[in-house]
Scaffold this motif. Structure first.
Motif, PDB file in Angstrom:
ATOM      1  N   VAL A  86       0.739  -1.259   0.015  1.00 38.24           N
ATOM      2  CA  VAL A  86      -0.228   0.077  -0.128  1.00 38.24           C
ATOM      3  C   VAL A  86       0.947   1.295   0.019  1.00 38.24           C
ATOM      4  CG1 VAL A  86      -0.405   0.454   2.534  1.00 38.24           C
ATOM      5  CG2 VAL A  86      -2.448   0.539   0.549  1.00 38.24           C
ATOM      6  N   ARG A  87       1.780   1.135   0.800  1.00 35.83           N
ATOM      7  CA  ARG A  87       2.953   2.223   0.723  1.00 35.83           C
ATOM      8  C   ARG A  87       4.348   1.685   0.356  1.00 35.83           C
ATOM      9  NH1 ARG A  87      -0.589   3.273   4.383  1.00 35.83           N
ATOM     10  NH2 ARG A  87       0.206   1.846   5.717  1.00 35.83           N
ATOM     11  N   TYR A  97      -4.938   7.440  -5.311  1.00 35.75           N
ATOM     12  CA  TYR A  97      -3.497   6.965  -4.877  1.00 35.75           C
ATOM     13  C   TYR A  97      -3.495   5.515  -4.532  1.00 35.75           C
ATOM     14  CZ  TYR A  97      -6.784   6.918  -0.796  1.00 35.75           C
ATOM     15  OH  TYR A  97      -7.939   6.989  -0.156  1.00 35.75           O
ATOM     16  N   CYS A  98      -4.588   4.776  -4.506  1.00 33.08           N
ATOM     17  CA  CYS A  98      -4.474   3.478  -3.949  1.00 33.08           C
ATOM     18  C   CYS A  98      -4.175   2.406  -4.896  1.00 33.08           C
ATOM     19  CB  CYS A  98      -5.717   3.454  -3.126  1.00 33.08           C
ATOM     20  SG  CYS A  98      -5.705   1.820  -2.224  1.00 33.08           S
ATOM     21  N   PRO A 120     -12.208   6.326   7.671  1.00 38.80           N
ATOM     22  CA  PRO A 120     -11.106   7.145   6.854  1.00 38.80           C
ATOM     23  C   PRO A 120     -11.408   8.301   6.333  1.00 38.80           C
ATOM     24  CG  PRO A 120     -10.698   4.741   6.320  1.00 38.80           C
ATOM     25  CD  PRO A 120     -12.160   5.073   6.954  1.00 38.80           C
ATOM     26  N   GLN A 158      -8.926  10.683   4.974  1.00 45.23           N
ATOM     27  CA  GLN A 158      -7.642  10.823   3.689  1.00 45.23           C
ATOM     28  C   GLN A 158      -7.471  12.122   3.857  1.00 45.23           C
ATOM     29  OE1 GLN A 158      -6.776   7.944   3.771  1.00 45.23           O
ATOM     30  NE2 GLN A 158      -8.188   6.470   3.066  1.00 45.23           N
ATOM     31  N   ASP A 211      -7.858   7.349   8.877  1.00 42.32           N
ATOM     32  CA  ASP A 211      -6.435   7.210   8.130  1.00 42.32           C
ATOM     33  C   ASP A 211      -6.722   8.686   7.359  1.00 42.32           C
ATOM     34  OD1 ASP A 211      -6.153   4.701   8.784  1.00 42.32           O
ATOM     35  OD2 ASP A 211      -6.945   3.925   6.799  1.00 42.32           O
ATOM     36  N   ILE A 212      -5.420   9.324   7.594  1.00 42.33           N
ATOM     37  CA  ILE A 212      -5.358  10.494   6.841  1.00 42.33           C
ATOM     38  C   ILE A 212      -3.908  10.660   5.866  1.00 42.33           C
ATOM     39  CG2 ILE A 212      -4.617  12.938   6.958  1.00 42.33           C
ATOM     40  CD1 ILE A 212      -6.115  12.753   9.631  1.00 42.33           C
ATOM     41  N   ILE A 213      -3.878  11.016   4.543  1.00 43.51           N
ATOM     42  CA  ILE A 213      -2.631  11.069   3.873  1.00 43.51           C
ATOM     43  C   ILE A 213      -2.258  12.263   3.837  1.00 43.51           C
ATOM     44  CG2 ILE A 213      -1.738  10.554   1.470  1.00 43.51           C
ATOM     45  CD1 ILE A 213      -3.773   8.391   1.298  1.00 43.51           C
ATOM     46  N   PHE A 242      -0.382   9.110   7.316  1.00 46.42           N
ATOM     47  CA  PHE A 242       0.629   8.651   6.340  1.00 46.42           C
ATOM     48  C   PHE A 242       1.139   9.639   5.478  1.00 46.42           C
ATOM     49  CE2 PHE A 242      -2.792   5.145   6.935  1.00 46.42           C
ATOM     50  CZ  PHE A 242      -1.882   4.356   7.776  1.00 46.42           C
ATOM     51  N   GLN A 243       2.548   9.743   5.087  1.00 41.90           N
ATOM     52  CA  GLN A 243       2.806  10.159   3.959  1.00 41.90           C
ATOM     53  C   GLN A 243       2.618   9.574   2.583  1.00 41.90           C
ATOM     54  OE1 GLN A 243       7.135  11.752   4.319  1.00 41.90           O
ATOM     55  NE2 GLN A 243       6.616  12.272   6.711  1.00 41.90           N
ATOM     56  N   TYR A 244       2.081  10.560   1.838  1.00 37.37           N
ATOM     57  CA  TYR A 244       1.688   9.920   0.240  1.00 37.37           C
ATOM     58  C   TYR A 244       2.969   9.135  -0.159  1.00 37.37           C
ATOM     59  CZ  TYR A 244       0.786   9.767  -4.607  1.00 37.37           C
ATOM     60  OH  TYR A 244       0.800   9.538  -5.885  1.00 37.37           O
ATOM     61  N   SER A 245       2.292   8.073  -0.901  1.00 37.81           N
ATOM     62  CA  SER A 245       3.517   7.323  -1.354  1.00 37.81           C
ATOM     63  C   SER A 245       2.982   6.820  -2.894  1.00 37.81           C
ATOM     64  CB  SER A 245       3.764   5.981  -0.717  1.00 37.81           C
ATOM     65  OG  SER A 245       4.405   5.021  -1.375  1.00 37.81           O
ATOM     66  N   ARG A 277       2.384   5.110  -6.048  1.00 32.98           N
ATOM     67  CA  ARG A 277       2.171   4.130  -6.417  1.00 32.98           C
ATOM     68  C   ARG A 277       2.076   3.770  -7.974  1.00 32.98           C
ATOM     69  NH1 ARG A 277       4.816   2.329  -4.144  1.00 32.98           N
ATOM     70  NH2 ARG A 277       4.341   0.192  -3.400  1.00 32.98           N
TER      71      ARG A 277
HETATM   72  N1  5AD Z   1       0.204   6.646   0.155  1.00 29.82           N
HETATM   73  C1  5AD Z   1      -0.126   6.947   1.378  1.00 29.82           C
HETATM   74  N2  5AD Z   1      -0.975   6.233   2.013  1.00 29.82           N
HETATM   75  C2  5AD Z   1      -1.764   5.176   1.449  1.00 29.82           C
HETATM   76  N3  5AD Z   1      -2.925   4.639   1.794  1.00 29.82           N
HETATM   77  C3  5AD Z   1      -3.438   3.918   0.776  1.00 29.82           C
HETATM   78  N4  5AD Z   1      -2.749   4.308  -0.234  1.00 29.82           N
HETATM   79  C4  5AD Z   1      -1.750   5.071  -0.062  1.00 29.82           C
HETATM   80  C5  5AD Z   1      -0.696   5.779  -0.564  1.00 29.82           C
HETATM   81  N5  5AD Z   1      -0.503   5.545  -1.788  1.00 29.82           N
HETATM   82  C6  5AD Z   1      -3.500   4.745   3.205  1.00 29.82           C
HETATM   83  C7  5AD Z   1      -5.017   5.280   3.311  1.00 29.82           C
HETATM   84  C8  5AD Z   1      -5.514   4.107   3.594  1.00 29.82           C
HETATM   85  C9  5AD Z   1      -4.750   3.292   4.282  1.00 29.82           C
HETATM   86  C10 5AD Z   1      -4.814   1.705   4.660  1.00 29.82           C
HETATM   87  O1  5AD Z   1      -3.190   3.535   3.880  1.00 29.82           O
HETATM   88  O2  5AD Z   1      -5.078   6.231   4.176  1.00 29.82           O
HETATM   89  O3  5AD Z   1      -6.632   4.200   4.241  1.00 29.82           O
END
Ligand code: 5AD
Ligand code: SF4
Length: 464
Positions: free
Chosen positions: A75-76, A189-190, A289, A291, A329-331, A360-363, A365
């Protein structure tokens, strides 16, 4: 013969292979299952352990074992990097124990670029499979022991749901249950929809059957698992809502607590709120979540709700079920996110008073729409925004936690405290942890506990 029967055939075959190897070794073969990622993966790992034990392995914690399997998450990117790092260590073990087998499965293996990299740089890996054919683990084990070199079997998708294979639960008194697989939401993002496939719900009768047998086996708490439980049942031949499923699960004798994970805000119905409100068994916890709190970013994320809609929903839930704890959950750092957008998120955190938030820091994908967006945010900016948000999240969580002080609430005792064996660790309905005096005879029991002192994110208490 159905698929489960076929797999039981392979379990018998694998048993013979493993007992032969054990004879050669002069002792039982050991295995180690390592899980990365979410609750779904944890449940999958219980299935892997179930098979490994059924074919004769002794399960240990140590990775210096005769078979190690990593159930991976993608996921990250940091989860991926951890896997590569640890594979190096496994290679060292394998040099000393040439009979050692190294297996990889889970979400990361559904990515073609990962398979290419492992083929090229990690040639010592013996078996690779993905998320869709985990039910074939026994068959794959036999294939691995009967062949030389790396065995790879990845499926792009499946409509099969195979039940009734052996499962080794981590806890005797609580269990996860898959109610659906995959996700259709395609948040931009997922990567989950690409590696877990399209949404498929299990039939309610099968879920109820499984929970009944868990209850008969001593399970008191269950967690219904799906990427988006609120859309459960919509595509079944006889459609049923998630709230309806919950009502049926509640009827099962012996089950005292019901949890579920994860809810998408866009699909959370009033019916569900009412079912939770009127339930004695459904836990006072909702993971919802967010986000992002910025409507502009939410739109780019394809979340299909606005800041205002989310706030209205959270407010309704708190109004209807005042003792509920809401987590999220927050990105931070989604492409195009500005300081002002982060302030919108912080505003939501303050208004909703989250009991906990995973930030979470955006990753980036590969293959997701967001990865192709041009306005990626630079690392320094993301870190700065992340730290600012985290401080607010921690403040609100601490404030929320304090509110329970002086109350007596039921806790399910999960284990002996890690640091002090005169204490046990219990979980409240709202998912908070409390430590109190007690012994191992309490494990698996639900007992009333006075919440004496809040220690930030957990309590010290006294059993009543
Ligand atoms: N980057 C960062 N966080 C992510 N999540 C999902 N995809 C990404 C991404 N590309 C986080 C979301 C989700 C959790 C399981 O992981 O917040 O709810
Ligand atoms: Fe990913 Fe969105 Fe599906 Fe959750 S709902 S698994 S974040 S695509």
């Amino acid at each position: 013969m159905n698929e489960a029967q076929i797999q039981y055939g392979y379990i018998e075959k694998a048993k013979q292979i493993i007992s032969e190897k054990a004879r050669e070794k002069g002792g039982s073969l050991t295995c180690c299952v390592q899980t990365f990622g979410c609750q779904m993966n944890a449940r999958d790992s219980e299935k892997l352990s179930g098979i490994l034990r059924a074919v004769g392995f002794e399960e240990i914690e140590d990775e210096d074992a005769d078979l190690v399997i990593y159930n991976t998450c993608t996921v990250r990117d940091n989860a991926n990097q951890r896997v590569y790092g640890r594979l190096g260590v496994l290679n060292g073990f394998k040099r000393r124990n040439p009979h050692m087998k190294i297996c990889l499965c889970g979400c990361m293996m559904q990515e073609p670029s990962v398979i290419e990299k492992i083929r090229k740089s990690y040639g010592f890996v013996d078996l690779i499979f993905g998320t869709h054919n985990i039910f074939k683990f026994a068959e794959l084990l036999v294939g691995m022991y009967e062949s030389e070199g790396m065995l790879i079997d990845i499926w792009k998708d499946t409509d099969q749901i195979v039940e009734q294979l052996p499962v080794q639960r981590k806890y005797p008194f609580k269990s996860g249950i898959n109610i659906m697989f995959g996700c259709n939401n395609f948040c931009s993002y997922c990567i989950v929809p690409y590696v877990r496939g399209r949404e498929r719900s299990r039939k309610p009768e099968e879920i109820i059957e499984e929970i009944k047998s868990l209850a008969a086996d001593g399970v008191v708490e269950i967690m219904l698992l799906g990427q988006n439980v609120n859309s459960y049942g919509k595509n079944l031949e006889n459609p049923i809502s998630f709230a309806e499923l919950l009502k049926q699960v509640e009827q099962i004798e012996g089950i005292e607590r019901i949890r579920f994970m994860t809810s998408h805000p866009k699909d959370l119905s009033d019916e569900l709120i009412q079912v939770m409100k009127n339930s004695e068994k459904i836990c006072r916890h909702l993971h919802l979540p967010l986000q992002s709190g910025s409507t502009k970013i939410l739109k780019e994320m394809n979340r299909r709700y606005t800041k205002e809609q989310y706030l209205a929903l959270a407010e309704k839930i708190r109004r209807e079920i005042p003792d509920i704890s809401i987590t999220t959950d927050i990105i931070v750092g989604f492409p195009g996110e500005t300081y002002e957008d982060v302030q919108e998120t912080i505003d939501v955190v303050k208004k909703v008073h989250y009991d906990n938030a995973f930030t979470f820091q955006y990753s980036k994908r590969t293959g997701t729409p967001a990865a192709a967006m041009e306005n990626q945010v630079c690392k320094e900016e993301v870190t700065r925004h992340f730290d600012e948000l985290l401080a607010v999240v921690q403040d609100t969580a601490r404030e929320q936690a304090k509110k329970l002080q002086g109350q007596t609430l039921d806790a399910l005792v999960e284990e002996i405290n890690e640091h002090d064996d005169s204490l046990v660790t219990g979980r409240l309905s709202n998912n908070m942890i409390v430590h109190f005096k007690g012994g191992k005879e309490l494990i698996g029991k639900i007992v009333p506990v006075y919440l004496r002192e809040c220690k930030g994110f957990y309590y010290l208490g006294d059993m009543q």
